[in-house]
Design a protein around this motif. Structure first.
Motif, PDB file in Angstrom:
ATOM      1  N   GLY A  59      50.182  84.203 -28.550  1.00  0.00           N
ATOM      2  CA  GLY A  59      50.945  85.073 -27.654  1.00  0.00           C
ATOM      3  C   GLY A  59      50.758  86.541 -28.001  1.00  0.00           C
ATOM      4  O   GLY A  59      50.576  87.390 -27.119  1.00  0.00           O
ATOM      5  N   HIS A  62      47.339  87.613 -26.988  1.00  0.00           N
ATOM      6  CA  HIS A  62      47.252  87.746 -25.533  1.00  0.00           C
ATOM      7  C   HIS A  62      47.706  89.141 -25.110  1.00  0.00           C
ATOM      8  O   HIS A  62      47.081  89.776 -24.254  1.00  0.00           O
ATOM      9  CB  HIS A  62      48.091  86.665 -24.855  1.00  0.00           C
ATOM     10  CG  HIS A  62      48.020  86.695 -23.363  1.00  0.00           C
ATOM     11  ND1 HIS A  62      46.847  86.530 -22.680  1.00  0.00           N
ATOM     12  CD2 HIS A  62      48.985  86.867 -22.434  1.00  0.00           C
ATOM     13  CE1 HIS A  62      47.088  86.604 -21.371  1.00  0.00           C
ATOM     14  NE2 HIS A  62      48.382  86.815 -21.207  1.00  0.00           N
ATOM     15  N   GLN A  74      42.439  86.123 -19.348  1.00  0.00           N
ATOM     16  CA  GLN A  74      43.502  85.197 -19.765  1.00  0.00           C
ATOM     17  C   GLN A  74      43.058  84.295 -20.924  1.00  0.00           C
ATOM     18  O   GLN A  74      43.616  83.214 -21.120  1.00  0.00           O
ATOM     19  CB  GLN A  74      43.930  84.329 -18.580  1.00  0.00           C
ATOM     20  CG  GLN A  74      44.508  85.111 -17.425  1.00  0.00           C
ATOM     21  CD  GLN A  74      45.836  85.741 -17.793  1.00  0.00           C
ATOM     22  OE1 GLN A  74      46.733  85.072 -18.288  1.00  0.00           O
ATOM     23  NE2 GLN A  74      45.963  87.036 -17.565  1.00  0.00           N
ATOM     24  N   ARG A  77      45.874  82.990 -23.339  1.00  0.00           N
ATOM     25  CA  ARG A  77      46.802  82.100 -22.625  1.00  0.00           C
ATOM     26  C   ARG A  77      46.110  80.758 -22.360  1.00  0.00           C
ATOM     27  O   ARG A  77      46.717  79.698 -22.489  1.00  0.00           O
ATOM     28  CB  ARG A  77      47.260  82.741 -21.319  1.00  0.00           C
ATOM     29  CG  ARG A  77      48.300  81.924 -20.566  1.00  0.00           C
ATOM     30  CD  ARG A  77      48.673  82.582 -19.239  1.00  0.00           C
ATOM     31  NE  ARG A  77      49.166  83.928 -19.386  1.00  0.00           N
ATOM     32  CZ  ARG A  77      50.434  84.256 -19.630  1.00  0.00           C
ATOM     33  NH1 ARG A  77      51.331  83.313 -19.779  1.00  0.00           N
ATOM     34  NH2 ARG A  77      50.792  85.512 -19.717  1.00  0.00           N
TER      35      ARG A  77
END
Length: 143
Positions: A59, A62, A74, A77
């Motif tokens: 996270g 990201h 992305q 993720r």
């Protein structure tokens, strides 16, 4: 060097995508309780703490990688989604993993609004720590 480090990190994260090794809980006191509960209870895997930390790191990466214009869209993720798919966790555990991913993302979003030297350093440390965790899980807990 950055490309190699990125490749190494991605390879190590892929290694972490091992199936969940759920173990049944200790035998219950009486059979009446067993018949009342349709769903068996399971202990979390031995590597649960590492998985939660890895979710948090993904996270954070990201957010940080996008903030510092790594142009990976992305990627982190998607890595988290693949991790969840490979683990095939219960709904509760899936929610916990997702919450930790979001915690990592939001924690850095609250601190960094632009890519600074400190953000880059945090990114580098998380890449290193994520690689270590990803290598440790299969080598220590793999079958």
């Amino acid at each position: 060097m950055k490309s190699f480090l990125r490749f190494l990190c991605l390879a190590m994260l892929m290694i972490a995508l091992i199936p969940d090794v759920a173990r049944p809980a200790l035998s219950q006191e009486n059979s009446a309780e067993q018949s009342e509960e349709a769903t068996p209870k399971f202990l979390p895997p031995a590597y649960e703490a590492q998985m939660m930390r890895l979710a948090e790191i993904l996270g954070a990466l990201h957010y940080l990688r996008d903030l510092c214009k790594a142009d990976e869209d992305q990627l982190w993720r998607e890595q988290m989604q693949q991790l969840i798919e490979m683990e095939d966790p219960s709904e509760v555990r899936k929610a916990q993993l997702t919450a930790r991913f979001n915690q990592g993302f939001r924690g850095f979003r609250e601190i960094y609004r632009e890519c600074t030297d400190s953000a880059i350093e945090a990114n580098n440390r998380y890449i290193t720590e994520g690689g270590k965790i990803s290598a440790e899980i299969p080598s220590r807990y793999g079958r």
